[in-house]
Design a protein around this motif. Structure first.
Motif, PDB file in Angstrom:
ATOM      1  N   PHE A 236      34.563  24.631  38.230  1.00 45.93           N
ATOM      2  CA  PHE A 236      35.325  24.498  36.985  1.00 45.93           C
ATOM      3  C   PHE A 236      35.075  25.720  36.107  1.00 45.93           C
ATOM      4  CE2 PHE A 236      35.102  20.167  38.470  1.00 45.93           C
ATOM      5  CZ  PHE A 236      36.324  19.606  38.088  1.00 45.93           C
ATOM      6  N   VAL A 237      36.149  26.324  35.631  1.00 51.82           N
ATOM      7  CA  VAL A 237      36.064  27.481  34.730  1.00 51.82           C
ATOM      8  C   VAL A 237      36.688  27.092  33.400  1.00 51.82           C
ATOM      9  CG1 VAL A 237      36.733  29.893  34.342  1.00 51.82           C
ATOM     10  CG2 VAL A 237      36.191  29.102  36.664  1.00 51.82           C
ATOM     11  N   LEU A 238      35.923  27.207  32.313  1.00 51.18           N
ATOM     12  CA  LEU A 238      36.415  26.876  30.977  1.00 51.18           C
ATOM     13  C   LEU A 238      36.324  28.115  30.092  1.00 51.18           C
ATOM     14  CD1 LEU A 238      34.458  24.278  32.045  1.00 51.18           C
ATOM     15  CD2 LEU A 238      35.661  23.234  30.144  1.00 51.18           C
ATOM     16  N   VAL A 239      37.381  28.364  29.323  1.00 47.23           N
ATOM     17  CA  VAL A 239      37.444  29.593  28.532  1.00 47.23           C
ATOM     18  C   VAL A 239      37.790  29.267  27.081  1.00 47.23           C
ATOM     19  CG1 VAL A 239      38.442  31.902  28.355  1.00 47.23           C
ATOM     20  CG2 VAL A 239      38.307  30.779  30.598  1.00 47.23           C
ATOM     21  N   ASP A 240      37.004  29.818  26.169  1.00 43.07           N
ATOM     22  CA  ASP A 240      37.222  29.649  24.728  1.00 43.07           C
ATOM     23  C   ASP A 240      38.032  30.834  24.194  1.00 43.07           C
ATOM     24  OD1 ASP A 240      36.967  28.588  22.197  1.00 43.07           O
ATOM     25  OD2 ASP A 240      34.988  29.446  21.837  1.00 43.07           O
ATOM     26  N   GLU A 241      38.785  30.626  23.121  1.00 43.77           N
ATOM     27  CA  GLU A 241      39.545  31.690  22.446  1.00 43.77           C
ATOM     28  C   GLU A 241      40.397  32.490  23.432  1.00 43.77           C
ATOM     29  OE1 GLU A 241      39.630  31.565  19.392  1.00 43.77           O
ATOM     30  OE2 GLU A 241      37.695  31.072  18.494  1.00 43.77           O
ATOM     31  N   TYR A 242      41.146  31.783  24.260  1.00 42.51           N
ATOM     32  CA  TYR A 242      41.900  32.445  25.328  1.00 42.51           C
ATOM     33  C   TYR A 242      42.958  33.402  24.786  1.00 42.51           C
ATOM     34  CZ  TYR A 242      44.348  32.963  29.799  1.00 42.51           C
ATOM     35  OH  TYR A 242      44.926  33.470  30.945  1.00 42.51           O
ATOM     36  N   GLN A 243      43.431  33.178  23.557  1.00 40.60           N
ATOM     37  CA  GLN A 243      44.457  34.057  22.991  1.00 40.60           C
ATOM     38  C   GLN A 243      43.928  35.460  22.750  1.00 40.60           C
ATOM     39  OE1 GLN A 243      42.995  31.683  21.144  1.00 40.60           O
ATOM     40  NE2 GLN A 243      42.104  32.812  19.426  1.00 40.60           N
ATOM     41  N   ASP A 244      42.610  35.630  22.750  1.00 39.55           N
ATOM     42  CA  ASP A 244      42.011  36.941  22.493  1.00 39.55           C
ATOM     43  C   ASP A 244      41.611  37.680  23.767  1.00 39.55           C
ATOM     44  OD1 ASP A 244      42.273  36.707  19.741  1.00 39.55           O
ATOM     45  OD2 ASP A 244      40.359  35.678  19.515  1.00 39.55           O
ATOM     46  N   THR A 245      41.949  37.123  24.934  1.00 43.84           N
ATOM     47  CA  THR A 245      41.606  37.811  26.185  1.00 43.84           C
ATOM     48  C   THR A 245      42.518  39.008  26.405  1.00 43.84           C
ATOM     49  OG1 THR A 245      43.050  36.299  27.427  1.00 43.84           O
ATOM     50  CG2 THR A 245      40.696  35.763  27.347  1.00 43.84           C
ATOM     51  N   ASN A 246      41.985  40.022  27.083  1.00 47.02           N
ATOM     52  CA  ASN A 246      42.807  41.167  27.453  1.00 47.02           C
ATOM     53  C   ASN A 246      43.190  41.069  28.932  1.00 47.02           C
ATOM     54  OD1 ASN A 246      40.542  42.137  28.956  1.00 47.02           O
ATOM     55  ND2 ASN A 246      39.715  43.078  27.103  1.00 47.02           N
ATOM     56  N   GLN A 247      43.875  42.076  29.437  1.00 48.76           N
ATOM     57  CA  GLN A 247      44.344  42.033  30.822  1.00 48.76           C
ATOM     58  C   GLN A 247      43.191  41.912  31.807  1.00 48.76           C
ATOM     59  OE1 GLN A 247      47.436  41.777  31.866  1.00 48.76           O
ATOM     60  NE2 GLN A 247      46.803  41.746  34.009  1.00 48.76           N
ATOM     61  N   LEU A 248      42.132  42.658  31.551  1.00 44.28           N
ATOM     62  CA  LEU A 248      40.963  42.655  32.438  1.00 44.28           C
ATOM     63  C   LEU A 248      40.319  41.265  32.480  1.00 44.28           C
ATOM     64  CD1 LEU A 248      38.249  45.459  32.365  1.00 44.28           C
ATOM     65  CD2 LEU A 248      37.670  43.093  32.744  1.00 44.28           C
ATOM     66  N   GLN A 249      40.125  40.668  31.313  1.00 42.68           N
ATOM     67  CA  GLN A 249      39.486  39.345  31.258  1.00 42.68           C
ATOM     68  C   GLN A 249      40.355  38.279  31.909  1.00 42.68           C
ATOM     69  OE1 GLN A 249      39.091  39.637  27.047  1.00 42.68           O
ATOM     70  NE2 GLN A 249      36.903  40.094  27.114  1.00 42.68           N
ATOM     71  N   ALA A 250      41.678  38.394  31.724  1.00 42.86           N
ATOM     72  CA  ALA A 250      42.588  37.443  32.364  1.00 42.86           C
ATOM     73  C   ALA A 250      42.491  37.542  33.886  1.00 42.86           C
ATOM     74  CB  ALA A 250      44.022  37.694  31.902  1.00 42.86           C
ATOM     75  N   GLU A 251      42.369  38.760  34.399  1.00 47.13           N
ATOM     76  CA  GLU A 251      42.232  38.958  35.846  1.00 47.13           C
ATOM     77  C   GLU A 251      40.917  38.370  36.353  1.00 47.13           C
ATOM     78  OE1 GLU A 251      43.174  42.689  37.723  1.00 47.13           O
ATOM     79  OE2 GLU A 251      44.511  43.260  36.084  1.00 47.13           O
ATOM     80  N   LEU A 252      39.849  38.543  35.582  1.00 44.26           N
ATOM     81  CA  LEU A 252      38.557  37.967  35.966  1.00 44.26           C
ATOM     82  C   LEU A 252      38.653  36.444  36.071  1.00 44.26           C
ATOM     83  CD1 LEU A 252      36.067  40.077  33.800  1.00 44.26           C
ATOM     84  CD2 LEU A 252      36.007  39.869  36.300  1.00 44.26           C
ATOM     85  N   ILE A 253      39.273  35.827  35.079  1.00 43.18           N
ATOM     86  CA  ILE A 253      39.422  34.365  35.071  1.00 43.18           C
ATOM     87  C   ILE A 253      40.237  33.906  36.275  1.00 43.18           C
ATOM     88  CG2 ILE A 253      40.422  32.413  33.811  1.00 43.18           C
ATOM     89  CD1 ILE A 253      39.862  34.168  31.229  1.00 43.18           C
ATOM     90  N   ASP A 254      41.350  34.604  36.519  1.00 42.49           N
ATOM     91  CA  ASP A 254      42.220  34.227  37.638  1.00 42.49           C
ATOM     92  C   ASP A 254      41.494  34.362  38.980  1.00 42.49           C
ATOM     93  OD1 ASP A 254      44.176  33.757  35.787  1.00 42.49           O
ATOM     94  OD2 ASP A 254      45.319  35.586  36.195  1.00 42.49           O
TER      95      ASP A 254
END
Length: 479
Positions: A236-254
């Motif tokens: 399970f992956v949970l992310v706070d303040e997702y609206q502030d993620t950048n492209q790099l962080q979004a790729e890491l999560i994915d």
């Protein structure tokens, strides 16, 4: 054909210790108890976003999910500490197995374990912005760029260019064309300096804060066994303040959530304010497209503000062309209407704030219950002068961070250099404190130390081989 077989531990029906119905409102509880699968939680301002995420972690643990199979990503150390502590209180035992922290802290943790896969030693040191500025300055000098004749950008601006390129996953040229068009004619030189900077970091066993994410992503993309290790680990992956993620962080999560797709992100598209540092609110807007079948939950009850403030917020948000429609409602009673005061100058603005503070005090409000927010720290000067003139006591909470203060950096430079003898900036900071040592002498001493240094030779012994020590510095150098 071989296939993976997962043993499911047997356990009796779950007996929940937490009364979720009493602790959460209906919208929060629906999100907290959601079935596995991708989920987007749109949590408006003051709606209990942190509470929802905390109880979600607790709920997963009560459902039998092992703590080390959960990854909780936040944007501040304070938020991470608060959530981890709250979960421990709810569950009633230590949560040290839970992987929770900021993107950078989790990236740091992963890179310490797998640094060798990227050509780094596990004892790499991390630079702050001031160290980065110094190293880039050295790279500009090494490239023999006449900064005055070419009007070359300052080291901190070059650092920003490299940072944006990494976080937005773009070429340096694209960043300059989009954000710094007045430097387009210097693209080759800037790219050269950034390349030199990257090479120097690697040679000296250094990483900056951006590297903690850039190299983490590189590690996952280029090393299949490492990628699979963490994809299997984090159920399970949970992310706070997702609206502030950048492209790099979004790729890491994915990437991390690719195996199980149990990714729950919490945020508010209407609160995305960090585009200037690479944040991309499209990440939250496009989440349902990237995760087909994702459930969208909305939490719209605000516990922080009065109806008057929310009416203003709702009216402002209504103009957004791309958004998840929401209507914040207040749980608090009515209060005063927000006021817009138009001032013609900074001094007039400071006078208004000071006068209003005194008026509120006369009406019975304590000065301790008042706060003044400003966009940048330099705006505080007029306010401080005005408060002092009117004998209004105040305290400033912004400014230099603890580890950015000169005397603290002096101490940590000793520790950094002891841990990583190849850290040029730490070495030079130390020797520049000695009498008679300037920039050129520090450069010579560094060259002599580097030429004599080996991993098996004690640093103190290597220091004695440096011949460029000035007479004034002989005694402290020996010490």
């Amino acid at each position: 054909v071989a296939r993976e077989y997962v043993l499911q531990p047997y356990r009796d029906s779950v007996k929940l210790q937490i009364d979720y119905e009493a602790e959460l409102n209906d919208a929060q509880r629906t999100a907290v108890t959601a079935l596995p699968g991708p989920a987007l939680v749109i949590a408006g301002a003051g709606s209990g976003k942190t509470r929802t995420l905390t109880y979600r972690v607790a709920y997963l643990l009560e459902q039998g999910v092992p703590a080390d199979r959960i990854l909780l990503l936040t944007f501040t150390n304070k938020a991470a500490k608060e959530m981890m502590g709250r979960v421990a209180d709810l569950i009633g035992h230590d949560m040290s197995d839970l992987w929770g922290g900021t993107f950078h802290s989790i990236g740091h943790r992963v890179l310490r374990r797998h640094a060798e896969d990227l050509g780094f030693d596990r004892s790499f040191t991390i630079q702050d912005r001031e160290d980065t500025k110094g190293l880039i300055n050295a790279c500009i000098a090494e490239a023999e760029i006449d900064v005055k004749a070419t009007r070359f950008p300052k080291p901190e601006v070059v650092a920003d260019m490299g940072s944006l390129a990494g976080n937005k996953q773009m070429d340096v040229r694209e960043v300059i064309e989009g954000r710094f068009p007045w430097f387009e004619h210097l693209v080759p030189q800037i790219e050269g300096v950034i390349q030199r900077y990257a090479e120097r970091k690697r040679a000296q066993g250094l990483m900056d804060f951006d590297d903690l994410l850039v190299l983490w992503l590189k590690l996952l993309k280029e090393h299949e066994e490492v990628r699979e290790l963490y994809q299997k680990r984090f159920q399970f992956v949970l992310v706070d303040e997702y609206q502030d993620t950048n492209q790099l962080q979004a790729e890491l999560i994915d990437l991390l959530g690719e195996r199980y797709k149990n990714v729950m992100v919490v945020g508010d598209d209407s609160q995305s304010i960090y585009s200037w540092r690479g944040a991309n609110y499209e990440n939250i807007i496009e989440f349902p497209d990237r995760y087909p079948g994702a459930k969208v939950y909305k939490i719209e009850t605000n516990y922080r503000s009065t109806p008057e403030i929310l009416n203003l917020a709702n009216a402002a948000i209504a103009a957004n062309t791309r958004q998840f429609a929401k209507e914040l409602s207040a749980s608090r009673g009515p209060g005063e209407k927000p006021v817009l005061a138009v001032c013609s100058a900074a001094g007039e603005q400071a006078a208004f704030v000071a006068q209003r503070a005194l008026e509120l005090r006369e009406e019975g409000m304590e000065l301790n219950d008042m706060a003044v927010l400003y966009r940048s720290h330099f705006h505080a000067l007029e306010l401080q002068l005005e408060f002092t003139r009117r004998n209004i006591p105040f305290s400033i909470t912004s400014g230099l961070r603890f580890f950015e203060q000169a005397h603290i950096k002096d101490v940590t430079s000793y520790l950094k250099w002891l841990a990583n003898p190849r850290d040029e900036q730490a070495f030079k900071r130390l020797v520049l404190m000695l009498p008679g040592v300037g920039g050129k002498t520090a450069f010579k001493l560094w060259g002599q130390f580097l030429a004599a240094h080996t991993d098996t030779t004690p640093q103190a012994e290597t220091l004695q081989k440096c011949a460029a020590v000035p007479k004034k510095a002989k005694v402290p150098w020996a010490q």
